[in-house]
Motif scaffolding. Sequence first.
Motif, short mmCIF file in Angstrom:
data_model
loop_
_atom_site.label_atom_id
_atom_site.label_comp_id
_atom_site.label_asym_id
_atom_site.label_seq_id
_atom_site.Cartn_x
_atom_site.Cartn_y
_atom_site.Cartn_z
N ALA A 34 19.73 -62.88 -14.82
CA ALA A 34 20.01 -62.54 -16.29
C ALA A 34 20.31 -63.86 -16.54
N GLY A 35 20.41 -65.06 -17.71
CA GLY A 35 21.05 -65.96 -18.52
C GLY A 35 20.50 -66.20 -19.38
N LEU A 36 20.78 -67.17 -19.89
CA LEU A 36 20.11 -67.72 -21.60
C LEU A 36 18.58 -66.77 -21.38
N ASN A 37 18.03 -66.92 -21.31
CA ASN A 37 16.51 -66.66 -21.35
C ASN A 37 16.30 -65.19 -21.94
N GLY A 38 17.01 -64.66 -21.11
CA GLY A 38 17.23 -63.08 -20.63
C GLY A 38 16.81 -62.61 -19.77
N ILE A 39 17.27 -61.81 -19.29
CA ILE A 39 16.33 -60.65 -18.08
C ILE A 39 15.18 -61.22 -17.32
N GLY A 40 15.45 -61.33 -15.42
CA GLY A 40 14.06 -61.45 -14.96
C GLY A 40 14.37 -61.00 -13.97
N GLY A 41 13.09 -61.61 -13.08
CA GLY A 41 13.46 -62.16 -11.58
C GLY A 41 11.95 -62.95 -11.42
N ASP A 42 12.02 -63.04 -9.40
CA ASP A 42 12.39 -64.35 -9.06
C ASP A 42 10.95 -63.29 -8.04
N ILE A 43 9.77 -64.45 -7.61
CA ILE A 43 9.73 -64.36 -5.95
C ILE A 43 9.51 -65.18 -5.40
#
Length: 288
Positions: free
Chosen positions: A80-89
Amino acid sequence: MKLTHGAVLSFLSLFIPAAHAQTTPVLHLPLPAPLISSSSGVSSSTDGNATQPSQSLGASTGSGAIAMRSSRRLGVDVHAGLNGIGGDIALAVAPHFNVRLGGELFGYSTAFQEEGANVNATLRLGGGRASLDWFPFHNGFHVSPLLVFLNQTNVRASVIVPAGETISLNNGDYVSSQTDPLHGSASIGVWKTSPGLTIGYGNIIPRSGKHFSFPVEVGFYYVGQPTLKVDFSGSACDPSQPEPLGCQPVQQDADFQHDLAAFIRRNNNNLSYASFFPVASFGVGYSF
């Protein structure tokens, strides 16, 4: 012929050296341990006639297998951060390099009044991104060039000027018509594909063999010059004259269009500082 005892001994002495050479046992000496270890990379110890290899080769082979296995592992994270909530592979492609593919998304809506107009605005952030993580040291510190694609960063707004209300554009005042109120739309857009750079600490695929990590990352990406677009419909009236005198559709009102263009130009100039968009995030990773 009669052979004397001395002659017999002289005759036999011709054959005794050859026989002695054939029957003399060959002495096999073991090679010194340092010579064996220096030539083959394997140290050994002699116990009687048997040579026992040491455990150093097995240990070395085991370490190499762990390193090689680690270099082929996958990892995932949520952040989570300034650009929103997300994920990575993430995929480890070399001892000091990972490649990452992921994204994030954030949305926010609000309503407010500006220059006599009622504004409903929606902010969207995020998009997809691809990163190459370089770990120059033997820890979690990394430098990551990145590419943001399908960039969702934009602002969209609907504008309604209630009948009889006055709005100001570039110091020009206009009254919204009673019969055909002013209304419009506005948007701010950026590049859909943007380069960037981040630094951070935390490897989603720890080379130590651990499974969990807690990556932190900061940086920026370049979105180009943000562009404000505003479009108005309806009729605007001259506040110095009573309706319906001095009222006309804004598409035909030269003064309105001139002031609107100046308003857009001034705000686009103010948006030039927003060409670099910040990145900051914190997450939890797990490697397989």
